[in-house]
Motif scaffolding. Structure first.
Motif, short mmCIF file in Angstrom:
data_model
loop_
_atom_site.label_atom_id
_atom_site.label_comp_id
_atom_site.label_asym_id
_atom_site.label_seq_id
_atom_site.Cartn_x
_atom_site.Cartn_y
_atom_site.Cartn_z
N GLN A 81 4.65 4.93 10.99
CA GLN A 81 3.22 4.63 11.34
C GLN A 81 2.30 4.33 10.74
N SER A 82 2.28 5.10 9.59
CA SER A 82 1.60 4.84 8.45
C SER A 82 1.77 3.39 7.71
N LEU A 83 3.02 2.93 7.60
CA LEU A 83 3.16 1.46 7.31
C LEU A 83 2.74 0.32 8.28
N LEU A 84 2.74 0.79 9.43
CA LEU A 84 2.24 -0.12 10.37
C LEU A 84 0.61 -0.24 10.23
N ALA A 85 0.06 0.90 10.08
CA ALA A 85 -1.52 1.12 9.89
C ALA A 85 -1.85 0.21 8.80
N VAL A 86 -1.15 0.19 7.71
CA VAL A 86 -1.43 -0.16 6.31
C VAL A 86 -1.43 -2.02 6.42
N ALA A 87 -0.07 -2.30 7.30
CA ALA A 87 -0.15 -3.54 7.51
C ALA A 87 -0.84 -4.31 8.34
N ARG A 88 -1.59 -3.54 9.20
CA ARG A 88 -2.59 -3.99 10.28
C ARG A 88 -3.89 -3.99 9.52
N GLY A 89 -4.11 -3.37 8.55
CA GLY A 89 -5.39 -3.36 7.84
C GLY A 89 -6.12 -2.21 8.32
N GLU A 90 -5.74 -1.16 8.71
CA GLU A 90 -6.39 -0.01 9.48
C GLU A 90 -6.79 0.96 8.65
N LYS A 91 -5.87 0.98 7.36
CA LYS A 91 -5.93 2.16 6.40
C LYS A 91 -5.60 1.65 5.19
N ALA A 92 -5.81 2.27 4.03
CA ALA A 92 -5.52 1.80 2.78
C ALA A 92 -4.25 2.27 2.16
N ALA A 93 -3.53 1.34 1.36
CA ALA A 93 -2.15 1.73 0.93
C ALA A 93 -2.13 3.02 0.10
N GLU A 94 -1.26 4.00 0.37
CA GLU A 94 -1.07 5.27 -0.46
C GLU A 94 0.27 5.11 -1.27
N THR A 95 1.34 4.77 -0.60
CA THR A 95 2.78 5.06 -1.18
C THR A 95 2.92 3.67 -1.82
N VAL A 96 4.05 3.61 -2.71
CA VAL A 96 4.26 2.56 -3.42
C VAL A 96 4.89 1.48 -2.49
N VAL A 97 5.54 1.64 -1.33
CA VAL A 97 5.86 0.60 -0.48
C VAL A 97 4.69 -0.06 0.23
N GLU A 98 3.83 0.74 0.74
CA GLU A 98 2.51 0.30 1.30
C GLU A 98 1.76 -0.48 0.38
N LYS A 99 1.67 -0.22 -0.98
CA LYS A 99 0.98 -0.97 -1.89
C LYS A 99 1.50 -2.33 -2.23
N ALA A 100 3.07 -2.19 -2.20
CA ALA A 100 3.68 -3.48 -2.53
C ALA A 100 3.44 -4.50 -1.38
N TRP A 101 3.63 -3.76 -0.08
CA TRP A 101 3.11 -4.91 0.94
C TRP A 101 1.69 -5.18 1.19
N SER A 102 1.14 -4.51 0.92
CA SER A 102 -0.76 -4.94 0.94
C SER A 102 -0.64 -5.99 -0.31
N LYS A 103 -0.03 -5.86 -1.40
CA LYS A 103 -0.02 -6.96 -2.54
C LYS A 103 0.64 -8.14 -1.97
N TYR A 104 1.74 -8.19 -1.17
CA TYR A 104 2.40 -9.41 -0.64
C TYR A 104 1.36 -9.92 0.27
N PRO A 151 7.45 2.27 16.08
CA PRO A 151 7.54 3.18 14.77
C PRO A 151 8.11 4.57 15.36
N GLU A 152 9.16 5.25 14.71
CA GLU A 152 9.52 6.41 15.23
C GLU A 152 9.26 7.70 14.21
N SER A 153 8.82 7.36 13.19
CA SER A 153 8.28 8.25 12.49
C SER A 153 6.78 8.29 11.62
N ALA A 154 6.10 9.43 11.10
CA ALA A 154 4.94 9.21 10.46
C ALA A 154 4.88 8.12 9.43
N GLU A 155 5.93 7.99 8.74
CA GLU A 155 5.85 7.25 7.82
C GLU A 155 5.85 5.61 8.16
#
Length: 121
Positions: A61-84, A55-59
């Motif tokens: 890093q946030s995507l990676l944390a959500v994908a690993r289940g370490e944090k709740a999804a906040e953005t629409v991309v994170e929510k879509a990935w969590s739903k997937y 990861p190169e940016s904070a965004e």
């Protein structure tokens, strides 16, 4: 070299032919917006999870944390990935009859007088 690899990954559309052989949009599990977001950002998230790129940016890093289940999804991309992830990792539905078919001896009726049902009013 790593920049070229990152550029190729971000430009490639994400598809999951194993779980969604006809695509995300035709599955009925996702809205049009969610299926577009998965196709656009899914390759990047999958590459981040597998460790192909860092990861190169904070965004990212946030995507990676959500994908690993370490944090709740906040953005629409994170929510879509969590739903997937929730859709592909849901438990498989089994048969209500078990693993094998019934045999005829299961349905045999014994003729003993002790098993009669008596109903009293």
């Amino acid at each position: 070299m790593a920049t070229m690899n990152r550029d190729l990954i971000t430009k490639k559309a994400f598809n999951d032919f194993k779980n969604y052989p006809y695509g995300f949009a035709r599955s009925g599990d996702f809205s049009i917006r969610e299926s577009d977001l998965l196709a656009k950002h899914g390759s990047l998230i999958a590459a981040l999870m597998s460790g192909e790129i860092e990861p190169e940016s904070a965004e990212e890093q946030s995507l990676l944390a959500v994908a690993r289940g370490e944090k709740a999804a906040e953005t629409v991309v994170e929510k879509a990935w969590s739903k997937y992830q929730a859709r592909i990792n849901r438990p498989k539905v089994g048969s209500m009859y078990g693993r094998s078919r019934y045999t005829d001896d299961v349905f045999e009726v014994t003729s003993s007088d002790d098993d009669d049902l008596v109903v009293e009013d």
